[in-house]
Design a protein around this motif. Sequence first.
Motif, short mmCIF file in Angstrom:
data_model
loop_
_atom_site.label_atom_id
_atom_site.label_comp_id
_atom_site.label_asym_id
_atom_site.label_seq_id
_atom_site.Cartn_x
_atom_site.Cartn_y
_atom_site.Cartn_z
N ALA A 35 -99.82 104.98 -12.28
CA ALA A 35 -99.94 105.69 -11.01
C ALA A 35 -98.75 105.41 -10.09
N ALA A 73 -102.96 110.73 -7.50
CA ALA A 73 -101.89 109.76 -7.22
C ALA A 73 -100.51 110.30 -7.56
N LEU A 82 -106.86 102.86 -7.25
CA LEU A 82 -106.91 104.31 -7.34
C LEU A 82 -108.22 104.88 -6.80
N GLN A 129 -110.87 106.71 -4.67
CA GLN A 129 -110.70 107.83 -3.75
C GLN A 129 -111.77 107.82 -2.68
#
Length: 271
Positions: free
Chosen positions: A99, A129, A269, A271
């Motif tokens: 990422a 990302a 990561l 969200q």
Amino acid sequence: MVTAAALRAHLVEAGIAGAVATPREKSLRSYRLFAAGDPRQTLGLDPARPWTQTALLRLMAERCGVSPDPGHTRGQEVIDPDRTLAGLEAFAVRLGEAARRREPVLIGTGHPHRLLGFYAGLAAALSAAGCPVLTPSHGRCVDMTTQFGLRTHNLWYAEGVATVRSVPGEGAMGAPAVHTHSPLPVRVALAGAAGGAGPLPSLVVGDHGWVCGAGQLGIEAIGLADADDPAVFVAEAEGRVSVAVPLDDAVRSDHYRPLTRYVLNRACLSQ
């Protein structure tokens, strides 16, 4: 946020690790077939050296936590939940690197009925990302040998995750995805990527033939593998697969949701 302790408890309660549904007899049969070079178990991997059944059992005890006792031939298989947690941690670290570098990623599964949701969550997060989540050769035919002979399938992407659909004589739309160990789908996908205008993946994420097939072709791969999937752990031991996470890959699909949340959190990561 799912803590390591909470996830460990969930792994055992859901049968993803600890005492799992995989029969010991099935694991030992898989090790025997791999040692004999059976393509149903090598999953596209050409081992760098011969592996005896004894050596495989030793490796699987080390990597998965199965019993190293060759006299233990019946009953439930065991996967060490601490090894699963360690594998998920390494898996998350590599996803986080992908990422940050915005690497192109290819994601595919031979276990669509169980693991599609797990991989789809990763695909969505990586895409958000800035990683290109690749879908090469979408709809392309893949001829695979099955127990019923040679059958034509289609490579089909759902939520950024490659699956294989059995659709003789018609399009793949609406057809069910199928379980497969074959490395042919990843070969078709990679050939499409190589022949197209887009990039080749820097990382392949998946299971079965997706990771072994990619690793055999020199593309970095990380993935999940059950106690009866020795090829993935051999590939890791030989340096062809970067991370192999030991777990039962056939429990209810919703049981993998905490794993998705844990991995995305550890990879920064969420969200």
